[in-house]
Every structure is written in structure tokens, then in C-alpha cells.
Design an enzyme around this catalytic site. Structure first.
Site: not given
Ligand code: FBP
Length: 543
Positions: A75, A139, A170, A196-197, A199
Site C-alpha cells: 500500500g 502486492r 510482509d 513503510k506502512t 498502518d
Molecule cells: P500495507 O500494509 O501494504 O502498507 O497496506 C496498508 C493499507 O493501506 C491497509 O491499511 C489497508 O487495509 C490496505 O493497505 C488496503 O489495501 P489495498 O491498497 O490493496 O486496497
């Protein structure tokens, strides 16, 4: 704004300015399961922590021309472009002949040989901007030997000495597996990770915060503050706001600390208390009724995206749903109505919970999983489910004479609004430093390391940059039915300072209107405003 921001020169820690030398610490151990992790990573296990410190002599390492590859994984998170510009400037400083290649649309670009060379013209367009659009993200999981070998072909063809993988827990676990593989096969190719994230769940003793969390939370908090002011002006709506963040509630908690809403649900607490969906609904309905007594038929509820997975009865249901949806029987039957099919297969206890859910919600809960096998919580409309159930409960309370008031709800989901926001000064500086740090790790010949920057609540020149062996952060966890080495996800700690601060005030915030309106992120002005960290980071790092 765009022009002025493009000219912003991110602040760097002292240890990354001028001549840099590397200070090595003691050998490290993984956080748990040492024997298993050591056996799986014989070449990259036990490496020392490293820190970059200023030096009066120019280092001889990293002077040979080299090419480097970079991948954005998972993400989007504000600041990714600055990691890349820091990496670019870092390798160019080592030797202007060095080249940077960006693999397109995530790890898949490495496997499928899709790349571009990142020149200074391109990099300059993206300095201090949000988004991952410079090379795109994806991803694809890097875990198969065939993917490593396919990657190796293009890395050799382009003469790439090191790959930097910018990703979450991951992706960095995969970076570690790749580093081990390339070392074991004596390819000479180094792999470096970057935390990075948005979250905020990739943090531990070595990683103070993952990049993007700061900007995303400030962006959501600005929006929540605006909604709070609207609610307090019109005094007629309860706003149910779901916030991204996957499993952990860090984003919701941080936004609560910044905006002081009436209610913020913390999934980790729901799990610890063993609360049911109805318990959560009853608590919200009671708060609505209590505020209505004072004539306040409005309020704000923050809901973490991953809530449903933490409600014990739904957690059990999801586990069985995952098995059923992955079963051969399901594939063979290919049912036209999957809800009906699942109803017939679930165990009695889970079937009861499943049947109690509105149809639309059951559909969302059984939707496609992401490549890591996770329920795509961002697609589940918990905010609507809760407000519907609260409305039902209030009807019942009204009939019993326990509620006098009006209830009208509005729903919001803030996630994508914040992931590509222009990085705050904190994220711009932090990310640029991470990029430069990654370039120094490459120059020092390191592999299987994640670039880190610590002491981040001090002014940036006092930050400490370095690297942590990724194996140090691994433990064994069950994934898709098998034990796998993974970086331990950091959930909200109920004994930690951010949660305690929230818990100390929430009763007051629930009953009264104590909203805080943070306004937009500031780039120019007093440093206490422009370089302010998140409350989470401030509280966690306070002595
Ligand atoms: P990462 O763990 O890859 O940083 O993802 C963050 C995130 O924004 C989460 O908060 C959310 O649940 C997910 O990605 C949404 O995924 P997508 O971009 O595939 O809709």
C-alpha cells in the site's frame, strides 16, 4: 505550493552528512524462535546492528561505480518518493556514475523484468511529493525460487549490485528471504529493506515508526476535525468514521489523541475484553442516549478498519470461513450462492453468528482474500453495520423509555485519502534519511538489513541512522496453515502510553464535546507546529 515544496531540502541526521563511517554493535538474536530462524537464515542470522557516524576521513568503500534497483511494495504511504530521492542522492554522492533503476508496479516488476532508469530529471519531479506513482507499487509476494531466479537474470543484465525493497512487514520478511537466497547462492547481490506502512504496525525496539503513519494520521485528523466542527455546528448527526490501518488500531488511536472524538473503538481492547458485536453496539447506543439527555443529538465515533477481526466470535467465524473458501470442496461445487453454501457447511456456533449478520455484510466478509491470505478489511463497511445496529438498539431503548432524542447517522471511510498525501516535514525528512541510510548500507556491503533512523523525537540533526538485521525482527507464525518466519506485527499495547493517555480522557470526551480541530499539515512556520511528530511517537518515546 508545488514549486516551493519541490525546493524543500529535507533535513538529515548529523551521521549522514559529509563523511560517514560505520559503527558495528554486538551480534543480534531474533525476537523469538532463535533456533528455527537461525536454521532458516544461516547466512544472514546474528549480524550486528550498525550505526552511521560522522567521520573526518572519506571512506574508501562504495567508491566503485555501482547500479542499484528499487521496488515499492504494498500500500502507498506518504514519503516513498523521498526514500527514492534520498537513495538516488546517496548513491550519486558516493559516485556520480552510479545508476538507479526502479522496478515497475511492485515486486512483480523485478520478476517480469519491467523497469526504468531513474535519472535526475525524473527524481526532481517527485521530490517531497506524495504517492508511489514514480514507479508504481504492487502486492506480488516474492517467495518462490523461480521468482528469485527470474529477478537474478535482470539484476545481472543491468549490473545491479543491490536491491532496496520499500515495504511493510510482509515485504520486508520477503526481502530477508531474498537476501538469504542471494547470499547462499553467492550471487553478490545485496538486499536492503525500508520500513513503510501508514498502518504504524511495523515498529519495535529498533524501528520507532514506519514512514507514512505521521502524514496519514495528520491528514485523517484534519478531516475528522472538520467533521467535528460540522457536527458541532449543525448538532444533528452522529458521524461513524472508519479509519484504515488493517489489523492494528494505531491510526484510530492516534487520530483520537489528535481530535478527541466522543468514542474511539480500539480493536485490541475489544479482543482483550472478549466483547461481542452487540456489546460494542450497546456501548455506543448508551453514549448516544447520555448525550441526548443534555440535548446533544450529535457525536463522532472512530472505528478501526480491522475491528471485526478482533471480535472473538467473528474472529472464529472468519477462521472457519477462510478454511471453507480455500477448500477443494468449495472450488469443486463453485456455488452460485456462496452465502447459502457456507451456511450449510459452517459449524453450529459459527453458523449462528453468520446468520445474525446482514446479508450485505456477510457478502463482504466472504469476499476475495488478498495475496497474503488476509481478509480485505478495507472493503468491509463496519461503520454502516454499527450505525444500523445502534439505530435498532435506540429504537428498542426508546420503546422502553430509556432514550429520548433523535438519531441520524453519516458514514465515512478515510483511508485512500491519506495514503498519497504530500508528506509532512517529518515524513519528508525521515524518508529522505532512510533512503540515504540505505545507500550507505549498500556502500558498506551489507545485506539482509533494514535501513533505520532512531531518536526521531529529537531535532533531525540528532537523529541516528543505521541498519538493523531483518532476522533480528523475525519470529515463527502460522500463515495459511504453515509455520513461517515473519516480522512480528506491532498491535496497540493496552499497557502502552498512547492507549493509557486515551483511556484517561475518554469518559470526559464521550459525555462532553471536547473536540480538537487540528487543521491542515503545515510546512512553513514555527518548528513546534511544522515538525511536530505524532502523539503516539511522542508518548512512546517519552521517558
Ligand atoms: P500495507 O500494509 O501494504 O502498507 O497496506 C496498508 C493499507 O493501506 C491497509 O491499511 C489497508 O487495509 C490496505 O493497505 C488496503 O489495501 P489495498 O491498497 O490493496 O486496497
Amino acid at each position: 505550493m508545488q514549486v516551493a515544496r519541490a525546493a524543500y531540502q529535507p533535513k538529515l541526521p548529523q551521521g549522514l552528512k559529509g563523511n560517514v563511517t560505520l559503527k558495528e554493535g554486538e551480534p543480534t538474536q531474533s525476537v523469538a524462535d532463535q533456533e528455527e530462524i537461525k536454521a532458516l537464515f544461516p547466512n544472514t542470522y546474528g549480524l550486528p546492528l550498525v550505526e552511521f557516524v560522522p567521520s573526518d576521513k572519506a571512506s574508501e568503500s562504495g567508491k566503485e561505480p555501482m547500479n542499484v534497483g528499487v521496488i515499492l511494495s504494498g500500500g502507498q504511504a506518504p514519503g516513498g518518493h523521498n526514500v527514492i530521492s534520498g537513495l538516488f542522492d546517496g548513491i550519486k554522492r558516493l559516485n556520480p556514475a552510479n545508476k538507479l533503476y526502479g522496478f515497475l508496479l511492485g515486486p512483480g516488476g523485478l520478476v517480469d523484468h519491467k523497469y526504468i532508469e531513474l535519472t535526475s530529471d525524473i527524481i526532481d519531479e517527485y521530490r517531497n511529493t506524495g504517492g508511489f506513482d514514480i514507479i508504481g507499487s504492487g502486492r506480488t509476494k516474492l517467495e518462490e525460487e523461480s521468482q528469485f531466479e527470474s529477478g537474478l537474470e535482470i539484476l545481472r543484465e543491468l549490473g545491479i549490485k543491490a536491491v532496496v525493497i520499500i515495504g511493510g512487514d510482509d515485504s520486508n520478511t520477503n526481502a530477508c528471504v531474498l537476501a538469504e537466497y542471494y547470499l547462499a547462492h553467492k550471487t553478490g547481490i545485496q538486499v536492503i529493506g525500508c520500513p513503510k506502512t501508514i498502518d504504524g504496525d511495523l515498529k519495535n525496539d529498533q524501528i520507532e515508526t514506519s514512514f507514512g503513519f505521521d502524514t496519514a494520521c495528520k491528514t485523517y485528523s484534519e478531516l475528522i476535525g472538520n467533521i467535528e466542527r460540522d457536527a458541532n455546528s449543525a448538532k444533528k448527526y452522529w458521524h461513524f468514521i472508519k479509519l484504515m490501518g488493517r489489523s492494528a488500531s494505531h491510526i484510530a488511536l492516534e487520530c483520537a489523541l489528535e481530535t478527541q472524538p466522543n468514542i474511539c473503538i480500539v480493536s485490541e481492547e475489544v479482543q482483550q475484553k472478549g466483547e461481542t458485536l452487540q456489546d460494542i453496539v450497546d456501548n455506543i447506543a448508551q453514549a448516544v442516549a447520555d448525550r441526548a439527555k443534555d440535548g446533544n443529538n450529535f457525536g463522532i465515533v472512530l472505528i478501526p478498519e480491522g475491528l471485526i477481526e478482533f471480535i472473538p466470535s467473528i474472529e472464529k467465524l472468519i477462521a472457519e470461513l477462510n478454511d471453507l473458501l480455500a477448500s477443494k470442496e468449495y472450488a469443486a461445487d463453485a456455488p452460485a450462492d456462496r452465502i447459502e453454501w457456507l451456511n450449510g457447511k459452517l459449524s453450529a456456533a459459527n453458523a449462528e453468528v453468520f446468520k445474525s449478520l446482514p446479508r450485505a455484510f456477510a457478502e463482504q466478509l466472504t469476499g476475495e482474500r488478498d495475496p497474503h491470505g488476509n481478509v480485505q478489511v478495507s472493503l468491509i463497511e463496519t461503520e454502516k453495520l454499527l450505525s444500523q445496529m445502534v439505530a435498532e438498539k435506540l429504537k428498542q431503548m426508546k420503546a422502553e423509555g430509556k432514550y429520548v432524542g433523535k438519531f441520524a447517522a453519516q458514514h465515512h471511510f478515510f483511508g485512500y485519502e491519506g495514503r498519497c498525501a504530500a508528506p509532512s516535514n517529518f515524513d519528508a525528512d525521515y524518508c529522505y534519511s532512510l533512503g540515504v541510510s540505505a545507500s550507505e548500507l549498500i556502500a558498506a556491503g551489507k545485506t539482509g538489513y533494514m535501513a533505520i533512523v532512531k531518536n526521531t523525537t529529537a531535532p533531525a540533526d540528532q537523529w541516528k541512522a543505521g541498519g538493523v538485521p531483518i532476522t533480528m525482527m523475525l519470529n515463527m507464525e502460522k500463515r495459511n496453515g504453515k509455520m513461517k518466519p515473519v516480522i512480528r506485527k506491532a498491535l496497540v499495547e493496552l499497557g502502552g502510553k498512547p492507549f493509557k493517555e486515551f483511556a484517561a480522557h475518554r469518559e470526559e470526551w464521550k459525555k462532553h464535546t471536547c473536540y480538537v480541530y487540528p487543521g491542515p499539515i503545515q510546512y512553513w512556520g514555527p518548528t513546534e507546529v511544522c515538525d511536530k511528530t505524532t502523539e503516539t511517537l511522542r508518548l512512546e518515546q517519552s521517558k
